[in-house]
Design a protein around this motif. Structure first.
Motif, short mmCIF file in Angstrom:
data_model
loop_
_atom_site.label_atom_id
_atom_site.label_comp_id
_atom_site.label_asym_id
_atom_site.label_seq_id
_atom_site.Cartn_x
_atom_site.Cartn_y
_atom_site.Cartn_z
N ARG A 68 -4.74 17.88 33.69
CA ARG A 68 -4.68 16.91 34.46
C ARG A 68 -4.00 15.89 34.40
O ARG A 68 -3.54 15.17 35.18
N ILE A 69 -3.66 15.19 32.81
CA ILE A 69 -2.74 14.53 32.76
C ILE A 69 -1.42 14.88 32.98
O ILE A 69 -0.24 14.21 33.44
N HIS A 70 -0.96 15.95 32.27
CA HIS A 70 0.42 16.53 32.09
C HIS A 70 1.18 17.30 32.96
O HIS A 70 2.04 17.47 33.31
N THR A 71 0.07 18.15 33.92
CA THR A 71 0.73 18.80 35.01
C THR A 71 0.18 18.46 36.37
O THR A 71 0.38 19.30 37.38
N SER A 72 0.04 17.16 36.41
CA SER A 72 -0.46 16.78 37.99
C SER A 72 1.11 16.37 38.38
O SER A 72 1.66 15.84 37.85
N VAL A 73 1.07 16.43 39.94
CA VAL A 73 2.13 15.67 40.93
C VAL A 73 1.55 15.19 41.99
O VAL A 73 0.60 15.32 42.31
N GLU A 74 2.25 13.89 41.96
CA GLU A 74 2.11 12.89 43.06
C GLU A 74 3.25 12.52 43.65
O GLU A 74 4.09 11.83 42.79
N LEU A 75 3.47 12.57 44.93
CA LEU A 75 4.66 12.17 45.59
C LEU A 75 4.42 11.25 46.73
O LEU A 75 3.35 11.28 47.63
N THR A 76 4.72 9.76 46.66
CA THR A 76 4.84 8.78 47.53
C THR A 76 5.87 8.49 48.23
O THR A 76 7.10 9.11 47.66
N THR A 77 5.99 7.51 48.96
CA THR A 77 7.27 7.15 49.69
C THR A 77 8.19 6.20 48.51
O THR A 77 9.27 6.29 48.71
N GLU A 78 7.54 6.07 47.42
CA GLU A 78 8.21 5.11 46.70
C GLU A 78 8.62 5.90 45.27
O GLU A 78 9.67 5.58 44.53
N LYS A 79 7.83 6.75 44.81
CA LYS A 79 7.90 7.34 43.64
C LYS A 79 7.34 9.10 43.40
O LYS A 79 6.72 9.37 44.34
N LEU A 80 8.05 9.73 42.75
CA LEU A 80 7.58 11.09 42.45
C LEU A 80 7.03 11.01 41.19
O LEU A 80 7.79 10.79 40.02
N ARG A 81 5.79 11.39 40.58
CA ARG A 81 5.23 11.46 39.40
C ARG A 81 4.94 12.93 38.98
O ARG A 81 4.09 13.56 39.70
N GLN A 82 5.61 13.34 37.83
CA GLN A 82 5.49 14.61 37.47
C GLN A 82 4.52 14.59 36.03
O GLN A 82 5.41 14.13 35.12
N GLY A 83 3.44 14.54 35.80
CA GLY A 83 2.60 14.48 34.52
C GLY A 83 2.70 13.00 34.40
O GLY A 83 2.32 12.24 35.18
N THR A 84 3.22 12.41 33.39
CA THR A 84 3.16 10.96 33.16
C THR A 84 4.59 10.18 33.40
O THR A 84 4.64 9.13 33.10
N GLU A 85 5.65 11.10 33.79
CA GLU A 85 6.94 10.62 33.93
C GLU A 85 7.11 10.19 35.45
O GLU A 85 6.58 10.83 36.48
N VAL A 86 7.44 9.05 35.87
CA VAL A 86 7.91 8.50 37.15
C VAL A 86 9.22 8.52 37.39
O VAL A 86 9.94 7.98 36.77
N THR A 87 9.62 9.06 38.51
CA THR A 87 11.06 8.90 39.23
C THR A 87 11.09 8.37 40.41
O THR A 87 9.98 8.54 41.24
N LEU A 88 11.56 7.06 40.77
CA LEU A 88 11.52 6.36 41.96
C LEU A 88 12.39 7.52 42.75
O LEU A 88 13.43 8.30 42.44
N THR A 89 11.71 7.39 44.10
CA THR A 89 12.48 8.42 45.28
C THR A 89 13.93 7.77 45.52
O THR A 89 14.56 8.44 46.20
N ASP A 90 14.16 6.60 45.25
CA ASP A 90 15.44 6.17 45.57
C ASP A 90 16.30 6.74 44.45
O ASP A 90 17.67 6.67 45.01
N GLU A 91 15.99 7.36 43.39
CA GLU A 91 17.20 7.85 42.44
C GLU A 91 17.42 9.38 43.06
O GLU A 91 18.19 9.97 42.42
N ILE A 92 16.45 9.95 43.99
CA ILE A 92 16.73 11.39 44.55
C ILE A 92 17.73 11.24 45.54
O ILE A 92 17.56 10.62 46.47
N VAL A 93 18.95 11.97 45.36
CA VAL A 93 19.77 11.99 46.12
C VAL A 93 19.60 13.19 47.15
O VAL A 93 20.28 13.22 48.36
N ARG A 94 19.55 14.53 46.60
CA ARG A 94 19.30 15.73 47.30
C ARG A 94 18.58 16.52 46.66
O ARG A 94 18.10 16.44 45.44
#
Length: 169
Positions: A73-99
């Protein structure tokens, strides 16, 4: 001095576009099932029930599975909001995703499948499918999910709202 007419609460949550929990707590029910199975084995052998062995199976199997489910539940959960993509505990801002790269088809492996998987795991977790992403600064990465087509659609819609699609040559 004028006061603002509208105030927004400081803790407003961004819209949740996609969510996938890592594992279900129902797996922990295998512990009581293992204990009951051991009790039934003892009964069928004609020894009667001695509660030490079924109790031990109950505790050990439940405990081990609870640790596994908590980690999943910690390491393989996924959450996407308008601001961020969380994969496990790593968060990537959606502004960084180009394609979002197209799905892999055919016998040739696309280059994005060799890219680093998002999250703190060494690769795409078992049972999940990778989704190729082009990030800012000419980086490539793989997002992943069990319901990868839903995540791909949500990511594509999010990116197309922000960046119009490239014209076909």
């Amino acid at each position: 001095m004028t006061e603002p007419t509208e105030t927004q609460p400081a803790d407003t949550q961004p819209e949740l576009l996609f969510y996938e929990q890592g594992a279900s707590w129902l797996w922990v029910l295998a512990g009581p099932a293992a204990g009951a199975a051991m009790a039934m084995i003892q009964l069928s052998a004609g020894y009667g029930i001695q509660w030490v062995v079924p109790g031990l199976f109950f505790v050990l199997v439940s405990g081990f599975l609870a640790i596994q489910v908590k980690a999943a539940r910690i390491h393989t959960s996924v959450e996407l909001t308008t601001e961020k993509l969380r994969q496990g505990t790593e968060v990537t801002l959606t502004d960084e995703i180009v394609r979002v790269y197209p799905e892999a088809t055919g016998s040739e492996t696309p280059k994005w499948q060799y890219a680093r998987a998002l999250g703190e795991l060494t690769g795409v977790p078992r049972g999940r499918t990778g989704i190729g992403l082009r990030l800012t600064n000419d980086r490539t990465a793989q997002a992943w999910a069990r319901k990868h087509r839903q995540l791909r659609a949500a990511l594509t819609n999010l990116i197309e709202e922000r960046i119009p699609p490239e014209p076909a040559p």
